[in-house]
Design a protein around this motif. Sequence first.
Motif, short mmCIF file in Angstrom:
data_model
loop_
_atom_site.label_atom_id
_atom_site.label_comp_id
_atom_site.label_asym_id
_atom_site.label_seq_id
_atom_site.Cartn_x
_atom_site.Cartn_y
_atom_site.Cartn_z
N VAL A 39 0.84 -1.19 0.00
CA VAL A 39 0.00 0.00 0.00
C VAL A 39 0.88 1.24 0.00
CG1 VAL A 39 -2.15 0.76 1.00
CG2 VAL A 39 -1.07 -1.29 1.87
N GLY A 40 0.60 2.15 -0.91
CA GLY A 40 1.34 3.42 -0.92
C GLY A 40 2.67 3.37 -1.65
N SER A 41 2.99 2.26 -2.28
CA SER A 41 4.28 2.16 -2.95
C SER A 41 4.29 2.88 -4.30
CB SER A 41 4.69 0.70 -3.12
OG SER A 41 3.74 0.02 -3.91
N GLY A 42 3.14 3.36 -4.74
CA GLY A 42 3.09 4.16 -5.97
C GLY A 42 2.89 3.35 -7.23
N LYS A 43 1.90 2.47 -7.24
CA LYS A 43 1.65 1.63 -8.41
C LYS A 43 0.92 2.41 -9.51
CE LYS A 43 -0.51 -1.45 -5.84
NZ LYS A 43 -0.18 -1.05 -4.46
N THR A 44 0.04 3.34 -9.08
CA THR A 44 -0.82 4.01 -10.06
C THR A 44 -0.01 4.73 -11.14
OG1 THR A 44 -2.17 4.45 -8.11
CG2 THR A 44 -2.90 5.40 -10.20
N VAL A 45 1.00 5.43 -10.71
CA VAL A 45 1.77 6.21 -11.68
C VAL A 45 2.48 5.28 -12.68
CG1 VAL A 45 3.79 6.38 -10.17
CG2 VAL A 45 3.42 8.08 -11.95
N GLY B 40 10.71 9.97 2.04
CA GLY B 40 10.03 11.02 2.80
C GLY B 40 8.80 10.54 3.55
N ARG B 41 8.42 9.27 3.33
CA ARG B 41 7.27 8.78 4.11
C ARG B 41 7.73 8.46 5.51
NH1 ARG B 41 4.03 6.12 0.16
NH2 ARG B 41 3.42 7.83 -1.19
N ARG B 42 6.92 8.83 6.46
CA ARG B 42 7.27 8.43 7.82
C ARG B 42 6.55 7.13 8.11
NH1 ARG B 42 7.62 13.02 12.15
NH2 ARG B 42 8.03 14.85 10.83
#
Length: 847
Positions: free
Chosen positions: A442-448, A602-604
């Motif tokens: 989750v949040g790893s940036g698949k959409t782009v 930059g993700r915490r």
Amino acid sequence: MSLSSDKLYKIFKLESEFGYENKAVVGGLQKLADSWVNEARSEGIAESLVPAISSILTHYPNLNIEERWGALQEIGDLLDIRAISSLPKPDQTKPVEQYLPNKGNIQSKTAQNKPRPNESFETSRKSPEIAEQVIHTKVNKRTQEISRNPIADVNAGLNAPLTVIRGVGIKQAEHLHKLGLHSIEDMLYFFPRRYDDYSQLRTISQLQYGQEVSIVACVQSINTFQSKRNRKITEAVVSDATGSIRLIWFNADFHMRYLRKGMYLSISGKTDFYLGRPIIYHPDYEPIDQQQLHTNRIVPVYPLTALITQRWLRRTMYNTISFWSSRLEDFLTNEILGKTDLPDLQTAIRQIHFPESQEALKSARHRLAFDEIFLLQLGVIRQKSQWHALEGTRYTVSDNWFDTQINKLPYELTNAQIHAINDIRKDLASGHPMNRLLQGDVGSGKTVIAGLGMAIVIQSGAQAALMAPTGILAEQHYQSMLNQFCNAVEDTAILEPSQVRLLTGDTSTSDRQEISEGLINGWIKLLIGTHALIEDPVIFQNLQMVVVDEQHRFGVKQRAALRMKGNNPHLLVMTATPIPRSLQLTIFGDLDVSLMDEMPAGRRPIETQIFFPMERERAYSLIHSQVDSGFQAFIIYPLVEQGENEETKAAVEEQQRLQQEIFPEFKVGLMHGRMRADEKDSIMKAFKNQEYDILVSTSVVEVGIDIPNATVMLIEAANRFGLAQLHQFRGRVGRGTVQSFCILIPETEDAMENERLQVMTKTNDGFELAEQDLLQRGPGDFLGTRQAGFADLKMANLSNIRLIEQGRHFAQETFEKDPDLESEQHKLLRQALDHFWPATEGVGDMS
Ligand code: ADP
Ligand code: MG
């Protein structure tokens, strides 16, 4: 003759009827040695004889048939049991052939055989059923026998209807249909639900409380009387040379019809004591001069349906297995059998039903599980190679163009994202349809990454579609794609906004019309939507790439339907539920995998804590302070299995309480599974637009919506969720750059549950959690939905990685040697494969 001598004679006589194949006692005559020694001593048999006889029995299995006859004679001489000398020599024995599935036989049989509440012993008292022993006769003997019999249906294959089985008439067949049994093959593959292990043969003096045991004993008396509370009690006293024991049945006086004084029985059950004396309540029994099916062995227990008794089904199974298992041809090659320690198919099927020992059972299970995994893998590998062999349109772009697209993004791609897009770029240029699973937490940036892939296809004039599981997610993707494709930075825009369209349940009729026309004439290049995308009569001019997001939410058929909309389109499947290796090799084994195991910089990391129910106030004050600072929070209530009613009630009531008592100054929204899709969507939209500060919800928020302003995820009754699911919830927050929090509140302070949840506080790694989850809950729950086609894995456990790798290894080896399974040695394997993957739900649909 003494009690134990008489018993020996009966068993030896049965043994002679079986042609001295050591089958009179399950597990072999050697099993008698111990119990006999005990009996002999209490009967006062000369101490000098005991070791000799015990040793003859112990070595009985090692003798050949001739010698066995001699061995029994020797025992007869030593113990002076005259009758044994009249047992026929092996050559004179006519092995008891043959019950054959011939019609005449069946009809006469069923005519007498009116269904009874309990299986009749009549047939077995003087044992015509001895013919069942054919299970032990050699295959070639049997086939000769069949061809000699003019009535037998030589060609009746394993597809034959159930009525060819002895004792199964039209009525019984109908009952069996209710268990899903329609053919002989169904019967062979109808496995026991469990087993009762009555293989421990004891003497009465050895019985201990609570043991599951078998004894061989003689009926001394039998009678039925009325108890004070008006129950019918049937009592039989049986004895062996070491003592006697009472057998008791309540309200089952039909036993009076079967039991006679002087009968020798094999009896199995659980030992109890009443007033210090041994007793067995509701034992199973059968005469010893008959093959033991229900006692004195590991006894199979089958699933039942109304009007079928366990004993009847067991007997019928036995009849079926005896005759038909030997007609099963093994589809595993000798080579594979040679390289593994797997038993052959006939043995496995016999042993899974009527195991001779725990080891034999284990090895049968292993074999049957291997078969499933092996066939599954073969199908999956075949599917993968078929896909690779198809023609797909080539899409290539210049490095220059590619770099421009990447550079215009507002952030740097992670290395994992760069790897993934390079994989996709290669697939698109390969001339074969892409068939790729993009896995990223989750949040790893698949959409782009999906967007970049579609951009490659679209820039050369073709169309692409992106399908999401919910309207709100589709809309979120639509916004991202507008940014990515229509971005105003000069010259880098690929499309005009009107060429990117959204199609969901909410789309108006006039918009639909417009979209429909735009797709046919090719103006619209990128369509984003929900199921509507496949449900509507949407026709594309030239659909070349399909992306399916959060794929485990989509059914097999839906993906297939989407594929059909184009001509071998490139397919990219995205999932945020990390797929453990064992599932990658099986359910997703036909897909190439790109793994994004890195988070954008930059993700915490989200701070995860477990609060006990008593500490709930602390969680509320955290929410208070976060909302005061302008952030938002989720509060999740569990899905209660008994029905959504209960679930919704919890969420509904809690929302009221929270709004009125805890957070009166904030706006608390509510979302649950009983709302219509559009209602849920509008709540989510309102939350995203910050019309609510807090959203109370059931598990319906699980799927990938992006709300960067939300910083608290509070999960109530967290112990009810699987780890992978908890991780998905947690992924709803922490999307921005500020610190986010995930609070888990278990229902109780149960230490075990607590320990399970602790894993969540220790790692943010979705893969680690997924592996744990799969181990804890098994694949069915893990995947959230039952994967079509895999419900019929009866034996294989998809979390057994060793088995899966073994199956994989041999499937790969087989496929490399003979991809189309054309060689003679693979003929049967090919059939088995087609059977396992029927055309209708073939791997073509599996993606
Ligand atoms: P998921 O893999 O869960 O679908 P998304 O594609 O929704 O994740 O991405 C989550 C967020 O991260 C989005 O807001 C997206 O814009 C952002 N993002 C994607 N890639 C990067 C990156 N390399 N650096 C920073 N932010 C990124
Ligand atoms: Mg996503």
